[in-house]
Design a protein around this motif. Structure first.
Motif, PDB file in Angstrom:
ATOM      1  N   UNK A 194      -4.733   6.140  -0.212  1.00  0.00           N
ATOM      2  CA  UNK A 194      -4.042   4.948  -0.400  1.00  0.00           C
ATOM      3  C   UNK A 194      -4.195   4.431  -1.799  1.00  0.00           C
ATOM      4  N   UNK A 195      -2.986   4.019  -2.452  1.00  0.00           N
ATOM      5  CA  UNK A 195      -3.142   3.155  -3.632  1.00  0.00           C
ATOM      6  C   UNK A 195      -2.785   1.860  -3.498  1.00  0.00           C
ATOM      7  N   UNK A 214       0.713  -1.301  -0.074  1.00  0.00           N
ATOM      8  CA  UNK A 214      -0.059   0.042  -0.007  1.00  0.00           C
ATOM      9  C   UNK A 214       0.841   1.261   0.039  1.00  0.00           C
ATOM     10  N   UNK A 215       0.680   2.063  -0.928  1.00  0.00           N
ATOM     11  CA  UNK A 215       1.289   3.537  -1.120  1.00  0.00           C
ATOM     12  C   UNK A 215       0.506   4.406  -0.491  1.00  0.00           C
ATOM     13  N   UNK A 216       0.772   5.269   0.254  1.00  0.00           N
ATOM     14  CA  UNK A 216       0.190   6.396   0.892  1.00  0.00           C
ATOM     15  C   UNK A 216       0.553   7.837   0.304  1.00  0.00           C
ATOM     16  N   UNK A 255      -7.918   4.808  -2.786  1.00  0.00           N
ATOM     17  CA  UNK A 255      -8.884   4.885  -1.947  1.00  0.00           C
ATOM     18  C   UNK A 255      -8.655   6.234  -1.272  1.00  0.00           C
ATOM     19  N   UNK A 256      -9.655   6.852  -0.805  1.00  0.00           N
ATOM     20  CA  UNK A 256      -9.600   8.068   0.181  1.00  0.00           C
ATOM     21  C   UNK A 256     -10.043   7.449   1.498  1.00  0.00           C
ATOM     22  N   UNK A 257      -8.976   7.610   2.376  1.00  0.00           N
ATOM     23  CA  UNK A 257      -9.324   6.878   3.723  1.00  0.00           C
ATOM     24  C   UNK A 257      -9.529   7.923   5.006  1.00  0.00           C
ATOM     25  N   UNK A 258      -9.359   9.036   4.659  1.00  0.00           N
ATOM     26  CA  UNK A 258      -9.613  10.035   5.826  1.00  0.00           C
ATOM     27  C   UNK A 258      -8.548  11.274   5.799  1.00  0.00           C
ATOM     28  N   UNK A 259      -8.525  11.851   6.835  1.00  0.00           N
ATOM     29  CA  UNK A 259      -7.609  13.082   6.990  1.00  0.00           C
ATOM     30  C   UNK A 259      -6.725  12.804   8.322  1.00  0.00           C
TER      31      UNK A 259
END
Length: 140
Positions: free
Chosen positions: A84-85, A63-65, A92-96
């Motif tokens: 996260x890719x 996982x690349x962030x 994916x958008x996972x938050x802030x």
């Protein structure tokens, strides 16, 4: 040494303005100054359970962030979005980033010095009643 103290005081003042107590802000600012890396909670993950469930099935090294500044966010001008890719090139958008961390890291990102994300860990989700969450290891 004076340069470090100046940066610590600046960071502490910014944290106080965001609502922290002076003593907590000073402790956090010195921890940031002394650390070569930090572990940061990702906020807003309760709305992104499907994405986190998919990420939990993968190995963390796959996982690349990506951190992306959102200076025009109407809720927080220091907002830093976390994406996260995965190997299949899905993003994916996972938050802030948590507000206190974004308050300190956003000015660095604005100056062209983005923090390096060393890894992501997806936590929780071990039964139907526990949500997934995420934490990042960041090198400043």
């Amino acid at each position: 040494m004076n340069n470090i103290r100046s940066k610590v005081m600046t960071a502490a003042n910014r944290l106080v303005k965001s609502g922290m107590t002076r003593s907590a802000a000073m402790a956090k600012a010195w921890a940031l100054a002394k650390a070569d890396g930090l572990r940061v909670k990702v906020s807003g993950t309760s709305f992104r359970q499907k994405a986190l469930k998919a990420l939990a099935k993968l190995r963390p090294q796959d996982v690349t962030v990506l951190l992306r500044r959102e200076p025009h966010n109407r809720h927080d001008s220091n907002a830093v979005a976390v994406y996260a890719t995965v190997p299949d090139r899905h993003m994916y958008f996972i938050g802030y980033l948590a507000k206190a961390a974004a308050f300190v890291l956003a000015p660095l990102m604005d100056k062209g010095k983005p923090p390096e994300v060393m890894g992501v860990s997806v936590i929780g989700g071990f039964n139907d009643y526990v949500n997934y969450g995420a934490r990042l290891a960041i090198r400043v």
